[in-house]
Structure formats: C-alpha cells, structure tokens
Motif scaffolding. Sequence first.
Motif, PDB file in Angstrom:
ATOM      1  N   ALA A  56     -32.948  41.598  29.558  1.00 60.13           N
ATOM      2  CA  ALA A  56     -31.150  42.037  29.585  1.00 60.13           C
ATOM      3  C   ALA A  56     -30.485  41.463  28.749  1.00 60.13           C
ATOM      4  CB  ALA A  56     -30.180  41.620  30.727  1.00 60.13           C
ATOM      5  N   LEU A  57     -31.260  40.704  28.257  1.00 62.63           N
ATOM      6  CA  LEU A  57     -30.724  39.632  26.808  1.00 62.63           C
ATOM      7  C   LEU A  57     -31.264  40.666  25.836  1.00 62.63           C
ATOM      8  CD1 LEU A  57     -30.754  36.115  27.684  1.00 62.63           C
ATOM      9  CD2 LEU A  57     -28.693  37.478  27.286  1.00 62.63           C
ATOM     10  N   GLU A  58     -32.919  40.792  25.881  1.00 61.76           N
ATOM     11  CA  GLU A  58     -32.879  42.103  24.382  1.00 61.76           C
ATOM     12  C   GLU A  58     -32.250  42.610  23.396  1.00 61.76           C
ATOM     13  OE1 GLU A  58     -36.013  41.864  22.754  1.00 61.76           O
ATOM     14  OE2 GLU A  58     -35.702  39.763  24.261  1.00 61.76           O
ATOM     15  N   THR A  59     -30.538  43.555  24.210  1.00 61.91           N
ATOM     16  CA  THR A  59     -29.879  43.948  24.107  1.00 61.91           C
ATOM     17  C   THR A  59     -28.646  42.705  23.311  1.00 61.91           C
ATOM     18  OG1 THR A  59     -30.149  45.278  25.584  1.00 61.91           O
ATOM     19  CG2 THR A  59     -27.576  45.137  24.480  1.00 61.91           C
ATOM     20  N   ASN A  60     -28.295  42.225  22.819  1.00 58.82           N
ATOM     21  CA  ASN A  60     -28.009  41.221  22.437  1.00 58.82           C
ATOM     22  C   ASN A  60     -26.226  41.653  21.435  1.00 58.82           C
ATOM     23  OD1 ASN A  60     -26.418  38.648  20.618  1.00 58.82           O
ATOM     24  ND2 ASN A  60     -28.063  38.970  19.422  1.00 58.82           N
ATOM     25  N   LEU A  61     -25.017  41.180  22.593  1.00 57.12           N
ATOM     26  CA  LEU A  61     -23.580  41.769  22.459  1.00 57.12           C
ATOM     27  C   LEU A  61     -22.846  40.375  21.771  1.00 57.12           C
ATOM     28  CD1 LEU A  61     -23.560  44.314  26.104  1.00 57.12           C
ATOM     29  CD2 LEU A  61     -23.320  44.547  23.315  1.00 57.12           C
ATOM     30  N   ALA A  62     -23.371  39.561  21.656  1.00 59.72           N
ATOM     31  CA  ALA A  62     -23.098  38.385  21.742  1.00 59.72           C
ATOM     32  C   ALA A  62     -21.761  38.670  20.138  1.00 59.72           C
ATOM     33  CB  ALA A  62     -23.879  37.292  21.071  1.00 59.72           C
ATOM     34  N   GLY A  63     -21.996  39.115  18.937  1.00 55.05           N
ATOM     35  CA  GLY A  63     -21.332  39.952  18.415  1.00 55.05           C
ATOM     36  C   GLY A  63     -20.027  40.130  18.434  1.00 55.05           C
ATOM     37  N   ASN A  64     -20.589  41.174  19.630  1.00 59.32           N
ATOM     38  CA  ASN A  64     -18.888  41.883  20.095  1.00 59.32           C
ATOM     39  C   ASN A  64     -18.585  41.164  20.794  1.00 59.32           C
ATOM     40  OD1 ASN A  64     -21.367  43.919  19.353  1.00 59.32           O
ATOM     41  ND2 ASN A  64     -20.564  45.015  21.450  1.00 59.32           N
ATOM     42  N   TRP A  65     -18.413  40.377  21.263  1.00 59.45           N
ATOM     43  CA  TRP A  65     -17.870  39.177  21.771  1.00 59.45           C
ATOM     44  C   TRP A  65     -17.005  37.822  21.190  1.00 59.45           C
ATOM     45  CZ3 TRP A  65     -18.122  42.578  25.131  1.00 59.45           C
ATOM     46  CH2 TRP A  65     -18.970  42.894  25.936  1.00 59.45           C
ATOM     47  N   SER A  66     -17.992  37.801  19.928  1.00 58.67           N
ATOM     48  CA  SER A  66     -17.820  36.988  18.835  1.00 58.67           C
ATOM     49  C   SER A  66     -16.290  37.398  18.375  1.00 58.67           C
ATOM     50  CB  SER A  66     -18.719  36.562  17.927  1.00 58.67           C
ATOM     51  OG  SER A  66     -17.636  35.995  17.923  1.00 58.67           O
ATOM     52  N   GLN A  67     -16.326  38.670  18.103  1.00 59.19           N
ATOM     53  CA  GLN A  67     -16.024  39.748  17.133  1.00 59.19           C
ATOM     54  C   GLN A  67     -14.309  40.119  17.874  1.00 59.19           C
ATOM     55  OE1 GLN A  67     -16.971  43.696  16.225  1.00 59.19           O
ATOM     56  NE2 GLN A  67     -15.606  43.263  13.828  1.00 59.19           N
ATOM     57  N   LYS A  68     -14.168  40.203  19.257  1.00 58.88           N
ATOM     58  CA  LYS A  68     -12.862  39.613  20.346  1.00 58.88           C
ATOM     59  C   LYS A  68     -12.400  38.791  20.151  1.00 58.88           C
ATOM     60  CE  LYS A  68      -9.974  41.109  22.752  1.00 58.88           C
ATOM     61  NZ  LYS A  68      -8.771  42.201  23.051  1.00 58.88           N
ATOM     62  N   TYR A  69     -12.830  37.402  20.400  1.00 62.32           N
ATOM     63  CA  TYR A  69     -12.071  36.538  20.541  1.00 62.32           C
ATOM     64  C   TYR A  69     -11.550  36.223  19.149  1.00 62.32           C
ATOM     65  CZ  TYR A  69     -13.239  35.485  25.485  1.00 62.32           C
ATOM     66  OH  TYR A  69     -13.882  35.129  26.672  1.00 62.32           O
ATOM     67  N   THR A  70     -11.874  36.512  17.980  1.00 63.81           N
ATOM     68  CA  THR A  70     -11.527  35.771  16.694  1.00 63.81           C
ATOM     69  C   THR A  70     -11.300  36.845  16.224  1.00 63.81           C
ATOM     70  OG1 THR A  70     -13.804  37.001  15.514  1.00 63.81           O
ATOM     71  CG2 THR A  70     -13.474  34.538  16.738  1.00 63.81           C
ATOM     72  N   SER A  71     -10.340  38.213  16.576  1.00 63.18           N
ATOM     73  CA  SER A  71      -9.722  39.053  15.864  1.00 63.18           C
ATOM     74  C   SER A  71      -7.800  38.644  16.158  1.00 63.18           C
ATOM     75  CB  SER A  71      -9.446  39.803  16.718  1.00 63.18           C
ATOM     76  OG  SER A  71      -9.085  39.892  18.002  1.00 63.18           O
ATOM     77  N   GLU A  72      -7.359  37.192  16.783  1.00 61.41           N
ATOM     78  CA  GLU A  72      -6.599  37.288  17.535  1.00 61.41           C
ATOM     79  C   GLU A  72      -6.379  35.402  17.935  1.00 61.41           C
ATOM     80  OE1 GLU A  72      -5.519  39.027  21.522  1.00 61.41           O
ATOM     81  OE2 GLU A  72      -7.499  40.108  20.600  1.00 61.41           O
ATOM     82  N   PRO A  73      -5.040  34.959  17.032  1.00 61.30           N
ATOM     83  CA  PRO A  73      -4.788  33.434  17.568  1.00 61.30           C
ATOM     84  C   PRO A  73      -4.674  32.904  18.489  1.00 61.30           C
ATOM     85  CG  PRO A  73      -2.690  34.249  16.231  1.00 61.30           C
ATOM     86  CD  PRO A  73      -3.938  35.527  16.916  1.00 61.30           C
ATOM     87  N   HIS A  74      -5.543  32.510  19.632  1.00 63.94           N
ATOM     88  CA  HIS A  74      -5.438  31.840  20.624  1.00 63.94           C
ATOM     89  C   HIS A  74      -5.279  30.415  20.938  1.00 63.94           C
ATOM     90  CE1 HIS A  74      -9.944  32.367  19.056  1.00 63.94           C
ATOM     91  NE2 HIS A  74     -10.158  31.434  19.468  1.00 63.94           N
ATOM     92  N   LEU A  75      -4.552  29.598  20.213  1.00 66.92           N
ATOM     93  CA  LEU A  75      -4.335  28.246  20.352  1.00 66.92           C
ATOM     94  C   LEU A  75      -4.060  27.709  21.844  1.00 66.92           C
ATOM     95  CD1 LEU A  75      -3.408  25.831  18.677  1.00 66.92           C
ATOM     96  CD2 LEU A  75      -1.167  26.597  18.542  1.00 66.92           C
TER      97      LEU A  75
END
Length: 773
Positions: A56-75
């Motif tokens: 399952a982890l041969e497909t690496n989606l970590a970059g997708n989740w990183s891009q989502k979380y870092t795209s907007e402020p979350h103080l």
Amino acid sequence: MSSEKSKNPFKKGPSNKSPILWTIAFFALVGYYFPFQSFFTTTEDTIDPKSVILQALETNLAGNWSQKYTSEPHLAGTNYGLVEWTEQKFKEYGLKTTIDTYDIYVSYPEDHDLKLISNKTGDVIYQAPLKEDIIDEDSTTKGDDLIPTFLGYAANGNVTAQYVYANYGTKEDFDYLKEQEVDVKGKIVVVRYGKIFRGLKVKFAQEHGAVGVLIYSDPGDDYGITPANGYKQYPHGPARQESSVQRGSVQFLSQIPGDPTTPGYPSKGDNVERKDPHGSIGKIPALPISYREVKPILKKLNGHGKQPKHFAGELEGFEYFTGPNKNYNLNLYNQQKFNITPLWNVYGEITGEKKDEVIIIGNHRDSWIKGGASDPNSGSAALLEVARALNELSKQNFKFKRTIVFHSYDGEEYGLLGSTEQGEYYADKYQRDVVAYLNLDDAVSGKHFKLNASPTLNHVLLEIAKQIDFPEKDVGSLYDHWLKTSGKVGSLGSGSDYTVYLDHLGIPSVDFGFVGGKGDPVYHYHSNYDSYHWISKFGDKDFVYHNVIAKFLALLTLELSEHEVINFKLHDFSKELEGYFNDTVSRVPKSWLHKTITDQEEENWDDYEFANKVSNGQYPGDKPMGMKCHMMKTIHNQKHNYTLADLLKDASHDLGHFKNVTRSIDSTGVELQSLYDDYDNLPIWKRIAVVFRIRRLNKVLKYFERSWIYRKGLDNRFWFRHIVYASGRYTGYAGQTLPGLNEAIEDGSFDRFVKWVNVLSRSVKRTSSQLNA
C-alpha cells in the motif's frame, strides 16, 4: 465479604456439586477471556499483513497531504475547515471518528514594535521590520493571511531600557552574568535560540529582574551551513534565510504543560475553575527576531561589558560582548489578545478484538505559520499514510487484535494543549487500557534518524528498523543508518505530545523522526520558510523520508497490535534504570555518604498511584500479600547508625534483584509467544493454559510503566509524576532521568535525596513483587 471459595471457580468445591456445573463455569470464564473458537480453529493466516502494508505504501501520497496542510494558516484554535478535512480523511480510511473540544486559554498577536534609540539625541536610529521576506517562488510566504512574528503567551507590555546579551539564556548563562557583575535587572535581555526551551529563557530573565526579552537565531548554530562558508541562503541554497524568524511558545514547559488556567485538570465543561495563569507563563514582554534584524542592535554592544569566549556565535559584525552600552536603549512593544477559545482534537479508531488493549498514534495539527511542512505536517502526512495502509488490511477482512486509535491534536505549539487536556480528561481510561503511545511531530526535518523512547520499547523499535530499507545507496537498513549516526535510543523529555502519556500517566511512549544534522540543509523551524516549497526542494525531495517514516510507524503499529504477548522487554528498562542510578550516585557529595539517616515521614499507600488503584480493584490484577505492610515499615526498621551509603547499597541490591526478575519475565514472554505461534499443534487443554498465562502476563506488561508513577509528583512540579523520567527543569526539551534524586543533588538537599532514594527503592521492591506474583 465473600469467601475465597466464591471468588475462585477453580478451587475444589463441596462433594455434592456436579462436575458438569464446574465444567460449564470453567468454560464460561475461559470464553470471557478468549473467544471459544480460538481453541478449535487454526491460526493460519490467509494474507501477509506486513506485505499488504508495504505494498500500500509503495504508492506515496505524503506529498499530497503536505501540500494540503501547508496551503492555509492553521494556528491553534483556528481553521475548523482543516479539522473537518482531517476527520473526513479518517472516515475515508475506515476509522470511527470523534471531534473532541476543549476551551483553552491562548494568546493571538495584535501588534508589536522594536526600536533602537540613541540616549544622547533621543532619536530612533533603527526600527526592526519584524517580518520575513517574501520569496517569489514560495507561495507560502505570500498573501494577506500570513501569521505575524510573535511568541505565544508572551506578556503585553511597552518597555524602554538598556539591554544586555545573555548567550543562550540558560540558568548557567544568567548565573555567569551575575558572577561577572553584569546586572540584567531593569534591562532587556537579548538571547539566541538553542540549548533550552525558549520559555525558560524568558523565565530565567524574569527571575533575574529583566523587563523584556528578544530571541534570535544565530548562524553559529547552523552546523556550518552559512553564507560565511560559501552556502547560499534559501531559496537559492541550503543556508538559513537571514530574515527567518522562529516563532514559538514561551510557556514554562518544564513547570507544567497544558492550559495555564487549569493546572492538572482538564479545561472541559461549563463550570471549569480557572486559576491565575502566571504559574506557567511569564509577566514580561518578549519578541522573536531574525539574525538580520538583531545585527544593528547587538553591534552597539561591541567593546562594552564582558566578552566571554563561550558566549560567541558567528553573527557577522558582533564581537559577542555582554553590554550594556549606556548610550543606547531598546523600546520593545508587544500586544496580544488573551482569551479562552475552543481547540479541537480529532480521533479515529480501528476497534480491535481486545478493546481493553489500545495503541494510540498521535500528531498535532496546529502550526505557528501558514506552512509547517516539517512541524507538524510531515507527521500529519505520515499519520494519514499509516491510516491508509492499515485500511488496506481492513478491506481484506483482517481483524486487528488490539484497538488502534489515531489522534490529531490542536494547540501543541502553545504548550501541548490538546494532548495534555485530553490526557487529563481521560486519565483513568488511558491508564486502564492504553498499551503504548506512538508520537509523530516534525517527522522529517533532515536525514538523521532519531529515536527517543521508554526502554521497554527499545527492542521492538530496533527490530522494526531492521525491516525498513534506508533510501540512500550502500547504507542498508534504517537500523544500519541509525547504528552509524546515533546508535542510542534516547530518553524522553518534553516538547511534544508524548509528555502527558509518559510523565503524567505512566504509559510507554516513543517519539521519532528524521532530524537535521551535519550536512543537512538548515531547517527553518517555526518560520514562514518551513514551507511546502522548502521541504520539496531541500528538506525531502519526492517525500522519500516521509514514506520511510510511514512504513516504520505502520509496521511498528502492526507489531504492537498483533504480537500476542505485548512486545515489551522489561530487562531493557531495568538495565537503563540501574545505569541512571549509578550515574546519579557518582554525583552525590562525598560528605553526604556517611551522614546518618533519621526517620522520615511515612509514605501513604495512596502516594503510589498504580499500586493503590490495583489494591482498590480499579485495575484488574492481584496485589501481592503483605506488600503494604512491608512498604510502611521500610524506614522504621533501619539500624541505629544507618547512613546514606548503607541506603544506597541496599537500593543497589534491590536494583540487581529487579534486573533478575525482569530477565525472567522477558524469558517467560518469549516462551509463551513461541507456544502461541505453535498454537495449532497444541492440545486443547494446553491452548487454554497458554491463553490464561498470556492474559496474565499482558496485564503485567501493560501496567509496568504505571508502577513508576508517584501521585504527589516531583518537588515543586506536581504534574510530573514519573519518578524515572521528566522534562529537565532547566532545559524543558531535554529529559532528566531520576529527576527527584538529581534535583535534590542540584539543590544541595540531603533530606530530599534520602526521600527519593526511598521512593525509588520502594517502587523497585513493589514492582519486583508484582512481577513475581
């Protein structure tokens, strides 16, 4: 009181009772502890769960989740949209979800200013911009939604004063200034980041009479990756961007984490009692600044005050004098809004066959900036990847043995708020059910693998590391890399969400990740430049190390969930404990050793939280007979001329016996796991015996870490209750082992030292008895 006969269905009853009734009762009890079908079916697996996870982890989606979380402020306490999005992802991956709300005291930035003033003319000769540069190719640094540079919980104030440089702002640094007659009273203190938690820099400055604090990042702490050594600054190279500012909390982390207005109890419900927050936050204003902003300020100290060699860094143009320079003042202004606001934790559960054996995986979601690609969102990305991988198992009808719960916390950055408050709220449930806590934070900020953990977990952590390939050629496994670069599993201090689990509740915990080291690009901690652009270009191209962390955590979770005997090694703990003790004894003043020990106040049974709960039936299990009496008589049966040397010798003997007991327990665990692995070939009566023995041993293993919880807590730090591990009171981040003993030595208190030797010795004896029961 019921008779022993009525409690024990295995005891032979009156002769007129039918054997059939006893047989029914016997199997009913067995069925309660273990499903009947387990005795009559084989354990042959139709799938290989490890292979499913890795596939399952041969497909690496970590970059997708990183891009989502870092795209907007979350103080913390903002962006409920990301709360809902996280819950949605948990649901997508088959988890049963909950949003858990706490009303917590936090501060938000409103205004700030910093001016350098000539005392001769009264003119402002420099005004710091107090903001970071926009980087054209880095979208995270742009827009009108950027979070200002500020320090959470820094007090409001407008102060004008002379200023001094105090190196890292450690206790030792302030003591040195006092020895050198450099007076900080009534002055603003400038310190650099590093060595200790930033909140303690403010605490020590305040205690020495300072009226304000500035904190900057010195290039001397960047492992040589500096422009002076030919490295270009971000975004053109790996060196620190000169306008980079480290935001952060200035809560007094090692005093008590969590909501400053609810010390030791949860901030949940309509009628929560609120207390003065200044027991854990400061009363003087403080600001973070960049090294570019601090240069013109510190240059004015050249030639004034002392010039200690150990205060030197690598800031261009500053010769590292302490000052002050009577010709210049600083005007420091900080204005924040302090209020009580909702913070939201998100939970997602995979319910296992054993609902009373739970593994929690946690990561915080909040960030000081719009980005936060490393802290915390490298951990957030890995958390989602593990949930996705375990869901692949669930979709193939795989039944997990133990319950697994994913936690996404709010408010970690301000002072471990979300994790601490929920840990206090669910304290009894967690102490009853949780097997281990696995923590993710800034999971990828470099390429050097770091492990900090409860020693009971050391063995399984290293075994899993041997199963993961390291990304670089000719290195081998993750374990091989760790062995070359570190080779030691460190102890846990504080600074992340494991703190409440280990230090307050006594739950085995681990914190791990890839951190920066020699040769790695400078990590822009808590800066706008901890962005998706930085991590994808410099920190972790293609998110390879994110994927390694996800694989490691997923296999670790699987192993802890599926190993029938909880995969702890108690002997690793006892060896470490003996080492901590011997190291501590080596620092005992020689003048103490032959002092006679007088009777001390008796400890109450209630002070030993775990043992007391067992004896009251709050935890399932047995308390060895006579243990309470033995404990209460420990001191009063001593010889007339009993000295500290005698007490230490006896404690050392107890630790030696404890090592033997834990070695035996580990051997029993190996034996029982081997029998369980051969379960299909065992006769039914032996299957039943193995199940009962494993069930009993797992109780011992699950509750082992609780044995080191002392209800009264440490001296002057009641919240920290683990007698073996705590946050260092003068460091914050770094851990302190045997804190009661070592703090007594630091404070020169013989009586306190004797008290903590007795507390340790009683805990060792009691735990040895429990393990032998």
